[in-house]
Motif scaffolding. Structure first.
Motif, PDB file in Angstrom:
ATOM      1  N   ASP A   1       0.835  -1.194   0.000  1.00  0.00           N
ATOM      2  CA  ASP A   1       0.000   0.000   0.000  1.00  0.00           C
ATOM      3  C   ASP A   1       0.872   1.247   0.000  1.00  0.00           C
ATOM      4  OD1 ASP A   1       1.027  -0.188   2.508  1.00  0.00           O
ATOM      5  OD2 ASP A   1      -0.882  -0.249   3.566  1.00  0.00           O
ATOM      6  N   GLY A   2       2.157   1.075  -0.368  1.00  0.00           N
ATOM      7  CA  GLY A   2       3.048   2.216  -0.470  1.00  0.00           C
ATOM      8  C   GLY A   2       3.058   2.760  -1.887  1.00  0.00           C
ATOM      9  N   PRO A   3       2.724   4.019  -2.089  1.00  0.00           N
ATOM     10  CA  PRO A   3       2.622   4.567  -3.455  1.00  0.00           C
ATOM     11  C   PRO A   3       3.940   4.583  -4.205  1.00  0.00           C
ATOM     12  CG  PRO A   3       2.455   6.309  -1.798  1.00  0.00           C
ATOM     13  CD  PRO A   3       2.383   5.019  -1.055  1.00  0.00           C
ATOM     14  N   ILE A   4       5.051   4.782  -3.513  1.00  0.00           N
ATOM     15  CA  ILE A   4       6.343   4.863  -4.199  1.00  0.00           C
ATOM     16  C   ILE A   4       6.718   3.502  -4.780  1.00  0.00           C
ATOM     17  CG2 ILE A   4       8.798   5.350  -3.928  1.00  0.00           C
ATOM     18  CD1 ILE A   4       8.070   7.301  -1.687  1.00  0.00           C
ATOM     19  N   LEU A   5       6.608   2.466  -3.979  1.00  0.00           N
ATOM     20  CA  LEU A   5       6.912   1.121  -4.455  1.00  0.00           C
ATOM     21  C   LEU A   5       5.945   0.693  -5.542  1.00  0.00           C
ATOM     22  CD1 LEU A   5       8.446  -1.536  -4.304  1.00  0.00           C
ATOM     23  CD2 LEU A   5       6.988  -2.214  -2.389  1.00  0.00           C
ATOM     24  N   SER A   6       4.669   0.997  -5.357  1.00  0.00           N
ATOM     25  CA  SER A   6       3.662   0.607  -6.337  1.00  0.00           C
ATOM     26  C   SER A   6       3.929   1.246  -7.699  1.00  0.00           C
ATOM     27  CB  SER A   6       2.273   1.000  -5.828  1.00  0.00           C
ATOM     28  OG  SER A   6       1.268   0.585  -6.732  1.00  0.00           O
ATOM     29  N   GLU A   7       4.290   2.505  -7.703  1.00  0.00           N
ATOM     30  CA  GLU A   7       4.559   3.209  -8.954  1.00  0.00           C
ATOM     31  C   GLU A   7       5.806   2.639  -9.637  1.00  0.00           C
ATOM     32  OE1 GLU A   7       4.273   5.808 -12.133  1.00  0.00           O
ATOM     33  OE2 GLU A   7       2.821   5.224 -10.600  1.00  0.00           O
ATOM     34  N   ALA A   8       6.803   2.282  -8.851  1.00  0.00           N
ATOM     35  CA  ALA A   8       8.023   1.713  -9.420  1.00  0.00           C
ATOM     36  C   ALA A   8       7.750   0.361 -10.062  1.00  0.00           C
ATOM     37  CB  ALA A   8       9.098   1.577  -8.341  1.00  0.00           C
ATOM     38  N   ILE A   9       6.908  -0.455  -9.448  1.00  0.00           N
ATOM     39  CA  ILE A   9       6.540  -1.738 -10.037  1.00  0.00           C
ATOM     40  C   ILE A   9       5.831  -1.517 -11.368  1.00  0.00           C
ATOM     41  CG2 ILE A   9       5.047  -3.758  -9.756  1.00  0.00           C
ATOM     42  CD1 ILE A   9       5.632  -3.656  -6.764  1.00  0.00           C
ATOM     43  N   HIS A  10       4.947  -0.546 -11.398  1.00  0.00           N
ATOM     44  CA  HIS A  10       4.232  -0.221 -12.635  1.00  0.00           C
ATOM     45  C   HIS A  10       5.214   0.151 -13.754  1.00  0.00           C
ATOM     46  CE1 HIS A  10       1.053   1.350 -15.215  1.00  0.00           C
ATOM     47  NE2 HIS A  10       1.764   2.446 -15.359  1.00  0.00           N
ATOM     48  N   LYS A  11       6.171   1.002 -13.462  1.00  0.00           N
ATOM     49  CA  LYS A  11       7.146   1.415 -14.469  1.00  0.00           C
ATOM     50  C   LYS A  11       8.025   0.251 -14.909  1.00  0.00           C
ATOM     51  CE  LYS A  11       7.466   6.276 -13.081  1.00  0.00           C
ATOM     52  NZ  LYS A  11       8.343   7.347 -12.538  1.00  0.00           N
ATOM     53  N   LEU A  12       8.385  -0.611 -13.949  1.00  0.00           N
ATOM     54  CA  LEU A  12       9.226  -1.761 -14.290  1.00  0.00           C
ATOM     55  C   LEU A  12       8.511  -2.681 -15.271  1.00  0.00           C
ATOM     56  CD1 LEU A  12      11.857  -3.408 -13.665  1.00  0.00           C
ATOM     57  CD2 LEU A  12      10.515  -4.594 -11.912  1.00  0.00           C
ATOM     58  N   LEU A  13       7.238  -2.922 -15.061  1.00  0.00           N
ATOM     59  CA  LEU A  13       6.495  -3.837 -15.919  1.00  0.00           C
ATOM     60  C   LEU A  13       6.276  -3.272 -17.311  1.00  0.00           C
ATOM     61  CD1 LEU A  13       3.844  -5.180 -13.394  1.00  0.00           C
ATOM     62  CD2 LEU A  13       5.886  -6.333 -14.239  1.00  0.00           C
ATOM     63  N   ILE A  14       6.192  -1.956 -17.421  1.00  0.00           N
ATOM     64  CA  ILE A  14       6.027  -1.339 -18.732  1.00  0.00           C
ATOM     65  C   ILE A  14       7.273  -1.553 -19.584  1.00  0.00           C
ATOM     66  CG2 ILE A  14       5.849   0.900 -19.904  1.00  0.00           C
ATOM     67  CD1 ILE A  14       3.937   1.790 -17.752  1.00  0.00           C
ATOM     68  N   GLY A  15       8.431  -1.731 -18.950  1.00  0.00           N
ATOM     69  CA  GLY A  15       9.759  -1.811 -19.584  1.00  0.00           C
ATOM     70  C   GLY A  15       9.847  -2.413 -20.964  1.00  0.00           C
ATOM     71  N   PRO A  16       9.647  -3.720 -21.215  1.00  0.00           N
ATOM     72  CA  PRO A  16       9.494  -4.759 -20.193  1.00  0.00           C
ATOM     73  C   PRO A  16      10.851  -5.092 -19.566  1.00  0.00           C
ATOM     74  CG  PRO A  16       9.576  -5.774 -22.340  1.00  0.00           C
ATOM     75  CD  PRO A  16       9.641  -4.291 -22.581  1.00  0.00           C
ATOM     76  N   PRO A  17      10.843  -5.707 -18.392  1.00  0.00           N
ATOM     77  CA  PRO A  17      12.103  -5.939 -17.686  1.00  0.00           C
ATOM     78  C   PRO A  17      12.883  -7.130 -18.232  1.00  0.00           C
ATOM     79  CG  PRO A  17      10.280  -6.842 -16.439  1.00  0.00           C
ATOM     80  CD  PRO A  17       9.674  -6.146 -17.618  1.00  0.00           C
ATOM     81  N   THR A  18      14.196  -7.076 -18.100  1.00  0.00           N
ATOM     82  CA  THR A  18      15.058  -8.215 -18.390  1.00  0.00           C
ATOM     83  C   THR A  18      15.174  -9.064 -17.121  1.00  0.00           C
ATOM     84  OG1 THR A  18      17.094  -7.118 -17.694  1.00  0.00           O
ATOM     85  CG2 THR A  18      16.392  -6.790 -19.988  1.00  0.00           C
ATOM     86  N   PRO A  19      15.637 -10.310 -17.237  1.00  0.00           N
ATOM     87  CA  PRO A  19      15.849 -11.105 -16.028  1.00  0.00           C
ATOM     88  C   PRO A  19      16.754 -10.416 -15.009  1.00  0.00           C
ATOM     89  CG  PRO A  19      15.920 -12.518 -17.945  1.00  0.00           C
ATOM     90  CD  PRO A  19      15.844 -11.113 -18.465  1.00  0.00           C
TER      91      PRO A  19
END
Length: 382
Positions: A206-224
């Motif tokens: 429920d932390g907005p900073i962590l939640s937003e970072a996860i959102h940006k990471l998934l848009i990447g898309p991320p490498t392993p």
């Protein structure tokens, strides 16, 4: 496996526990043994000329060591007797030394089984050229595979479902399958497990900073490698930032004890802040409530005794209903974000980018699916 098929890998020193199994070839691998005599290139050619050409052929071989080349040039310069000695004796002695050096260099990238095999070999007396060549061409690869099996089994101890399944298949496969798994396969399988772990974190955060970072990471898309670094490092840093914001909000409306404990947590470590949100804030709030109750009790007693701050007539006209120290509930729903949970297993993935081919496409699709699910959940909550 034939000798010809093994020849390119004779001096490859692929590490059993490294992230890649590419070889580190010795600088001067041994050259093939040349015959003691060669047929004359032309009728009537004398023995000295034949020996000179034989030596030149030996030292021209791409696998001839620098020491072999120097000894060959010296023999040619020293004359017919020296050349004959080089062909009949010296070249074989030098080649034995070259093989010993090449085997010793394998230790730098060896696992326990290979290291033990090298140690036992070099302790053996009377080793022949054939013994040393067989170790380089056959035995070292067998021992290396034994080390790979042990390493793969070790990885499964803390692995998620995808990594365990990939490891199981590698153990049932060929030595090449196991080497490929340790080189790249394990990182791609780990990435599948990491996406699942990321979804779990996102669901519970429920932390907005962590939640937003996860959102940006998934848009990447991320490498392993990016997924692994986020789970091992970044998420904890962002979790602590969210904890700081939550603590500041709590103490902004808190009593003296709550403010004191909150400020101490802000000045402390990430673990201190997580502990405050988990238990410390409630303990401090209870102290504030107890102090308020004691104050209210004292005020009520003063009114009954006629010693309160009422009209001064000794009557009970002071109701004692002041509200200056009403306990604040704060944000008791804040979930500690960094103080609990078992540490993630590290597989030594490093910063290597490993998305390639079909496996990389599958990882991208997995991240896209996770992002879509996340957005649907946010829409339903709004």
């Amino acid at each position: 496996m034939t000798t010809a098929a093994l020849a390119p890998a004779v001096l490859l020193a692929s590490p059993a526990f490294a992230e890649t199994n590419e070889a580190a070839a010795p600088a001067n691998p041994p050259a093939p043994t040349a015959p003691d005599h060669e047929a004359a290139d032309a009728p009537g050619e004398d023995q000295a000329e034949q020996d000179r050409k034989t030596i030149l052929a030996i030292i021209a071989d791409p696998m001839a060591s620098e020491y072999m080349k120097e000894a060959g040039h010296k023999a040619i310069a020293d004359g017919p007797a020296a050349m004959r000695t080089f062909i009949e004796t010296d070249q074989h002695r030098i080649r034995l030394d070259d093989y010993r050096i090449a085997i010793t260099r394998l230790v730098n990238h060896a696992g326990p089984a290979l290291k033990e095999g090298i140690k036992n070999l070099l302790r053996t007396d009377g080793l022949t050229l054939a013994d040393l060549r067989h170790f380089l061409e056959v035995t070292q690869h067998e021992l290396r595979d034994d080390d790979n099996k042990v390493e793969i089994a070790r990885l499964t101890n803390t692995a998620g479902p995808a990594l365990k399944e990939a490891a199981r298949k590698a153990l049932l496969g060929t030595p090449a399958d196991r080497a490929a798994f340790l080189d790249k396969g394990r990182h791609l399988a780990q990435a599948e497990d990491d996406l699942v772990e990321l979804a779990r974190i996102d669901e519970g955060s429920d932390g907005p900073i962590l939640s937003e970072a996860i959102h940006k990471l998934l848009i990447g898309p991320p490498t392993p490698a990016e997924l692994r670094h986020f789970l091992e490092v970044t998420q904890h840093e962002l979790r602590d930032q969210d904890n700081r914001v939550a603590i500041a909000r709590i103490i902004s409306v808190g009593g003296p004890e709550l403010v004191k404990a909150g400020r101490a947590a802000l000045a402390g470590t990430p673990a201190d802040r997580a502990a405050f949100l988990l238990t410390g804030q409630h303990q401090a709030r209870e102290k504030d409530n107890n102090a308020q109750q004691e104050n209210d009790k004292n005020d009520g007693q003063q009114v009954q005794d006629g010693t309160g701050t009422g009209s001064g007539t000794g009557t009970k006209n002071d109701t004692g209903t002041g509200t200056g120290n009403t306990p604040d509930t704060g944000n008791t729903a804040v979930t500690p974000q960094g103080g609990s949970g078992s540490p993630l297993a590290s597989t030594g993935a490093g910063d290597t980018t490993l998305v390639a081919g079909g496996a990389g496409t599958a990882l991208v699709a997995g991240a896209g699916f996770l992002l879509a699910a996340r957005m649907r959940r946010q829409a339903s909550d709004s």
